[in-house]
Design an enzyme around this catalytic site. Structure first.
Site, mmCIF file in Angstrom:
data_model
loop_
_atom_site.group_PDB
_atom_site.id
_atom_site.type_symbol
_atom_site.label_atom_id
_atom_site.label_comp_id
_atom_site.label_asym_id
_atom_site.label_seq_id
_atom_site.Cartn_x
_atom_site.Cartn_y
_atom_site.Cartn_z
ATOM 1 N N SER A 1 31.734 -34.744 45.062
ATOM 2 C CA SER A 1 31.288 -35.829 45.944
ATOM 3 C C SER A 1 31.024 -35.325 47.355
ATOM 4 C CB SER A 1 32.330 -36.952 45.982
ATOM 5 O OG SER A 1 32.442 -37.572 44.719
ATOM 6 N N SER B 1 31.980 -35.602 34.227
ATOM 7 C CA SER B 1 31.157 -35.452 33.014
ATOM 8 C C SER B 1 31.613 -34.244 32.197
ATOM 9 C CB SER B 1 29.667 -35.373 33.361
ATOM 10 O OG SER B 1 29.382 -34.497 34.415
#
Length: 199
Positions: A41, A108
């Protein structure tokens, strides 16, 4: 009767290429994948800021933020993780069609799920960025205190501890956040995009 039998794709009056021409840049997905605490992020948002300075239209899809809305009905078992990524893939495809650059910051963990998203997009539109960082360093950072809870058994099925993370085998780009500063990682991404003439 199939639930999709009466659904017909409506062709839009503007194409992806029309929108790209208006924006004066290509549209694609920068898919940041890596362990919790690896810096996904942080780097994705820093890249977005740099692209903004370069007049590139972007949007960041962040794992935690998405789970507050679109995917708030999903948990963290394998099936829900797959559905989480499937939905993000479809949303990313819409952003690419709109002519924008979408940056996704999701663990993911499964190679298969990332491959499914890649298949949704045209060749060259899915750029897998492996945010590589040893789990020891991720645990030291542990900005959300998740590793501590995972080690205590409070958080089950935690990636890297009690649930696997499958590293990308052939990512377009690997950035090592334990070796380079955020600024250096951003420079690596921007250099890649310029080299590929995407921006």
């Amino acid at each position: 009767m199939s639930k999709n039998e009466n659904i017909v794709w409506h062709q839009a009056s503007l194409t992806k290429q029309d929108r790209q021409k208006l924006n004066n840049h290509q549209s694609f997905v920068l898919w940041f994948t890596g362990l919790s605490g690896s810096g996904k992020s942080t780097v994705a948002n820093a890249v977005a800021s740099k692209l903004y300075e370069l007049s590139v239209r972007t949007y960041v899809l962040d794992g935690d933020n998405i789970r507050h809305g679109l995917n708030k009905d999903l948990g963290f078992n394998d099936n829900d993780r797959k559905e989480n990524i499937r939905r993000i893939g479809e949303v990313s495809k819409l952003f690419v069609d709109s002519g924008q650059v979408v940056l996704t910051a999701f663990i993911s963990p499964f190679q298969e799920d990332r491959a499914v998203v890649r298949e949704l997009l045209d060749t060259g539109e899915f750029i897998e960025v492996f945010v590589k960082c040893p789990i020891e360093d991720c645990e030291k950072r542990d900005p959300k205190g998740l590793y501590v809870k995972a080690r205590q058994g409070i958080i089950p099925e935690f990636t890297g501890i009690s649930s696997p993370y499958e590293e990308p085998t052939e990512p377009e780009l690997t950035i090592e956040t334990n070796k380079y500063t955020v600024e250096e990682c951003v420079d690596q991404v921007i250099t890649y995009l310029k080299t590929k003439e995407l921006i």
